[in-house]
Each structure stands twice: as structure tokens, then as C-alpha cells.
Scaffold this motif. Structure first.
Motif: not given
Length: 376
Positions: A42-45, A53-55, A86-87
Motif C-alpha cells: 500500500e503506497r499511501s498508508s 493517512r486516511t484510508p 482500504w475503507a
């Protein structure tokens, strides 16, 4: 070469053309394979400094007619999203009046990170209209009979939609072209195709249709229109083989056509096809120079007169020959027109959209971003 050998070659080509007609046997890599299909971290965790970061969130556009239990599918995808950090997805169902374009626009307005059509090729085409020209990627969750684009991009399809969701959430972005087909005049459609052109979402049948794989007139559309839904439901895409055998010698028709404004010699064709890609099952290449990201549409006119002509076409396609003949004409361009004497059925990505006596085809270069397997 014996008549029986020629007949075998003709039958082989028939199978090839059936695959083209419904675009169901288009497979694999196209012209450029993606890199390895390893699971992507996950590149934006996390932000710098470890701040979480917000899912991220996917918008899933569901065609409810493809499922017996929509609630169970939603639950499965929710659990799979959470497993990917992810959300819970934003779920929006398609309707008869709007098969996906309006729902995709709502998902974009809601700020989702990827829009995922969950259905057949019609749903994918409808969603692509809304995403064309935006920076929001499309993640394919193919659940139709053909799964045309998924087959060309090596995206998982079948019963396990969670693997396709993994690609949608953690794959790499790939920009692809979008072809547009305009019919003039518009005839009564074989099926409703509202919501699959830019405007309007509701109202009269549209006359501008997107396609991501192939569009055509002639044998391909004849096969599509002649295959019953009942038979497709029973045996899947193999139903087209039955129709294809009966349609092999559909009457040739006169085609007056142009490429990028230049008039071409008139031809008498059994089918005329325009494609973003041209690699068929088993590596067969009907359009060997086609690429889905080059800003061009490749075209092929198939025009054999006799079984000997079918044999010639089969030898050239199976042998991967780039040499054309009177029975097989291939070219490429950005804009095409094609006019015939009498209205004939037309298909886009395997869906028959109606009949017309004139077509105009254009292409938008790399207009849609699609998530494919691999890493950046």
C-alpha cells in the motif's frame, strides 16, 4: 491442398472471427505486457513521520442483474477492501435508465480514489465515459460473458472478484485510448444503450458510443445479434460458435470508406472491424500493429469470396503474416468513415447497439486510466 484441408482452415478462421465478433477470445498482453503481477505494498498508508493517512476508498458501480445476492457481494468486497487497508467502498447500483455513467460521476464527486465497474462490458463502457479525461483511474471488476478489456489487460476475471479488487487498489496506472463510434442515421437499437455516450444520460438512444476493444459491422455483429440470451446463459461465450457456423458466408456488402479524410478504394466485405488492440487467443494477431495506447485505431476488412478465400485469410492470420491481400486488408488511422448501401447491425465491444448505414470512428488518445497488475 485438398478441399477438406481448406474447409478445416475456413472453420478455424470462423472460430477466430467469432472471437473477434464478441471480443470474447481476445486475450493477454496486447502489445505491451505489464511488469510482474506481484502484490503491491500500500503506497499511501503512512505520511512522513509515521502519521497514518486516511484510508483510501473505492467507488464500486454494481450491475445488480449479474448477481443473485448483491448483499453478499457487497459484504465480500467490503471485507476484501479492509484486508487491503482500504475503507468500506462506496457502492452504487446501475439502473435501466443509467447503466453506469451517472453513477461513476457521483463516485468522482464523492472523492473516491478509484472507480470500479462491477459487471459486464456494457457497464465498463458506461463508466469509461465518465472517467475519460479525468485523473481518476478505473479498476475493472469483470463479471460479464465477454470481459473484453480485462482479457486484453491481463486483469483477473471469473468467480474470484477479490483478486481483481486487489489489482484495482494496488496495481499500477495504465493510460489507454478510447474509441468513439457515431452512427448516421441512428436506427432503432437492438438493445437500449442510453448512458453510454457523453450526453444525455436519459432520453433518445445515443448516437455516439465508446469502445475500448473493437467495433464493427458485418459478420461480427451478425453473430452477436443472432445468438440468443437463453443459449448464452446456458453455455456462456461458446454459444457464439453455434451462430458463427451459420453466419460464415453472410452476404458481402459494398463499403465506401475513408481514413483520416482520404477516400479509399471501395471494397466488398463480409465484415469491417476497428480496434484498439488485435491480439487473439493463442497469440493470433488479426491486427498485429494495434496498440491500445498509441492514439490510433487499426482497421481490418475481411472480404473472401469463396472457401479458398477463407483459407487464404486463415493462413495469413494463423501464420502471423503482415502481408495483406484482396481478402484481408489492414490499415491504421485516427478517423474513419464507412458507408454501406443498406443498414446493417453494428457492435461495440461485443454488444450490438443497433443498425446504421454510415459509421464515423474517432479515438481519444490515452483518455482513460486503468489499473493493471504490477508496480510503478
Amino acid at each position: 491442398m485438398s478441399d477438406w484441408t481448406l474447409l478445416a482452415l475456413a472453420v478455424a478462421l470462423c472460430l477466430i472471427l467469432i472471437g473477434i465478433a464478441v471480443a470474447l477470445v481476445l486475450t493477454g498482453p496486447g502489445t505491451r505486457r505489464g511488469r510482474d503481477a506481484r502484490s503491491r505494498p500500500e503506497r499511501s498508508s503512512f505520511r512522513r513521520g509515521g502519521e497514518k493517512r486516511t484510508p483510501r476508498r473505492a467507488g464500486i458501480i454494481i450491475n445488480p442483474t449479474k448477481f443473485d445476492d448483491v448483499a453478499a457481494v457487497r459484504q465480500e468486497l467490503t471485507e476484501a477492501s479492509r484486508a487491503l487497508d482500504w475503507a468500506e467502498p462506496l457502492f452504487i447500483e446501475t439502473t435501466i435508465d443509467d447503466p453506469g455513467t451517472g453513477q461513476a460521476r457521483v463516485a468522482i464527486e464523492e472523492g473516491v480514489d478509484v472507480v470500479c465497474p462491477l459487471g459486464g462490458d456494457g457497464t465498463i463502457r458506461a463508466v469509461a465515459v465518465a472517467l475519460a479525461g479525468t485523473r481518476t483511474p478505473m479498476g475493472l471488476l469483470p463479471r460479464g460473458t465477454g470481459n473484453l478489456l480485462a482479457r486484453n489487460l491481463d486483469i483477473p476475471f471469473g468467480t474470484d472478484i477479490t483478486e481483481a479488487l486487489r489489482v484495482a487498489c494496488s496495481g499500477r496506472n495504465k493510460s489507454i485510448d478510447v474509441g468513439w463510434l457515431e452512427l448516421d442515421p441512428v436506427e432503432e437499437p437492438a438493445t437500449e444503450d442510453t448512458g453510454q455516450a457523453e450526453e444525455p444520460i436519459e432520453g433518445p438512444p445515443v448516437d455516439r458510443h465508446p469502445f475500448l476493444v473493437m467495433a464493427g459491422m458485418g459478420l461480427d455483429a451478425e453473430i452477436m445479434s443472432g445468438t440468443s440470451e437463453e443459449l448464452k446463459n446456458k453455455v456462456g461465450w461458446t454459444a457464439y460458435f453455434v451462430t458463427g457456423g451459420r453466419k460464415l458466408f453472410v452476404k458481402r456488402f459494398r463499403v465506401r470508406w475513408s481514413i483520416d479524410g482520404q477516400e479509399q478504394p471501395e471494397v466488398r466485405a463480409r465484415t469491417i472491424l476497428f480496434g484498439n488492440c488485435g491480439t487473439l487467443q493463442g497469440g493470433l494477431q488479426l491486427l498485429p500493429d494495434a496498440a491500445y495506447d498509441d492514439g490510433l485505431l487499426d482497421a481490418v476488412v475481411v472480404a473472401p469470396k469463396t472457401i479458398l478465400g477463407w483459407g487464404s485469410v486463415a493462413v495469413r492470420v494463423i501464420g502471423r503474416s503482415r502481408k495483406d491481400a484482396a481478402e484481408l486488408i489492414r490499415t491504421s488511422g485516427r478517423t474513419y468513415t464507412a458507408e454501406v448501401d443498406e443498414p446493417r447491425p453494428v457492435q461495440v465491444d461485443g454488444d450490438v447497439i443497433g443498425e446504421a448505414s454510415r459509421m464515423r470512428l474517432t479515438v481519444d488518445h490515452q483518455a482513460v486510466i486503468v489499473r493493471v497488475a504490477g508496480t510503478d
